[in-house]
Design a protein around this motif. Structure first.
Motif, PDB file in Angstrom:
ATOM      1  N   ARG A  87       0.823  -1.206   0.000  1.00 24.05           N
ATOM      2  CA  ARG A  87       0.000   0.000   0.000  1.00 24.05           C
ATOM      3  C   ARG A  87       0.862   1.262   0.000  1.00 24.05           C
ATOM      4  O   ARG A  87       2.047   1.223   0.297  1.00 24.05           O
ATOM      5  CB  ARG A  87      -0.932  -0.034   1.211  1.00 24.05           C
ATOM      6  N   ASP A  88       0.221   2.388  -0.333  1.00 22.54           N
ATOM      7  CA  ASP A  88       0.968   3.660  -0.353  1.00 22.54           C
ATOM      8  C   ASP A  88       0.738   4.456   0.931  1.00 22.54           C
ATOM      9  O   ASP A  88       0.917   5.666   0.966  1.00 22.54           O
ATOM     10  CB  ASP A  88       0.644   4.484  -1.604  1.00 22.54           C
ATOM     11  N   THR A  89       0.348   3.732   1.971  1.00 19.90           N
ATOM     12  CA  THR A  89       0.232   4.342   3.303  1.00 19.90           C
ATOM     13  C   THR A  89       1.316   3.738   4.178  1.00 19.90           C
ATOM     14  O   THR A  89       1.825   2.655   3.888  1.00 19.90           O
ATOM     15  CB  THR A  89      -1.148   4.055   3.938  1.00 19.90           C
ATOM     16  N   LYS A 146       0.275   9.063   4.056  1.00 22.18           N
ATOM     17  CA  LYS A 146      -0.138   8.511   2.755  1.00 22.18           C
ATOM     18  C   LYS A 146       0.587   9.258   1.648  1.00 22.18           C
ATOM     19  O   LYS A 146       0.820  10.459   1.753  1.00 22.18           O
ATOM     20  CB  LYS A 146      -1.662   8.670   2.596  1.00 22.18           C
ATOM     21  N   LEU A 168      -2.244  10.903   7.274  1.00 24.41           N
ATOM     22  CA  LEU A 168      -3.461  10.160   6.969  1.00 24.41           C
ATOM     23  C   LEU A 168      -4.614  10.877   7.647  1.00 24.41           C
ATOM     24  O   LEU A 168      -4.501  11.279   8.808  1.00 24.41           O
ATOM     25  CB  LEU A 168      -3.314   8.736   7.527  1.00 24.41           C
TER      26      LEU A 168
END
Ligand SMILES: [Zn+2]
Length: 173
Positions: A87-89, A146, A168
């Motif tokens: 994921r890009d978090t 994020k 986030l």
């Protein structure tokens, strides 16, 4: 030398002067032209960045998910196994508040840079990047962030296809 200038100013040097230790400093401006291969893992990693995705490699030997991806596991001494999107978090692992810019020039508004551990990769696997949409007083280790991507047409297959990481937001996965 040219027709008009028979001798340049300064002291002429030959190999003799170098061997005799009379030369202690040399200044030159090399015209180095080169190309290099990023290798299998990083090439795929850069291609996926251009598509707005982050990719890692799995190793079944140590059950880790390696990011940035690599084709060989340095713990198991064996080839890694499969590609895996992550994921890009992530979470800020460490950071610096820098009052010096990329050209080593002093700046009054600091830039925030550091390492973000990405969700879906093994712990401590991440990338170095910029942090924005937060102040130097708000940034902290453990802050959830994020990626903010460039629009697709501006991406080049570079880590800078991500502009920066932002906090986030409440309720954001
Ligand atoms: Zn391994």
């Amino acid at each position: 030398m040219t027709a008009r200038i028979p001798k340049f100013p300064g002291t002429e040097l030959g190999s003799k002067e170098f061997y005799e230790g009379k030369v202690t400093q040399v200044r030159s401006r090399p015209d180095a032209q080169y190309d290099f291969s990023a290798g299998e893992a990083i090439s795929r990693f850069l291609e996926e960045l251009q598509k707005g995705k982050l990719i890692a490699r799995t190793c079944t030997g140590c059950a880790r998910i390696l990011f940035p991806p690599r084709m060989f596991c340095e713990e198991c001494y064996r080839p890694t196994d499969e590609w895996r999107y992550i994921r890009d978090t992530g979470t800020i692992e460490t950071y610096s508040i820098s009052y010096i810019d990329q050209d080593a020039k002093r700046i009054t508004e600091p830039i925030l840079v550091g390492v973000v551990s990405l969700d879906g990769a093994s712990p401590k696997m991440g990338m170095m990047h910029y942090f924005r949409e937060m102040t130097k007083d708000e940034i902290r280790i453990g802050l959830r962030v994020k990626a903010v991507w460039k629009p697709p047409e501006e991406r080049k297959g570079s880590v800078l296809d991500i502009r920066y990481f932002r906090p986030l937001k409440e309720g954001e996965a």
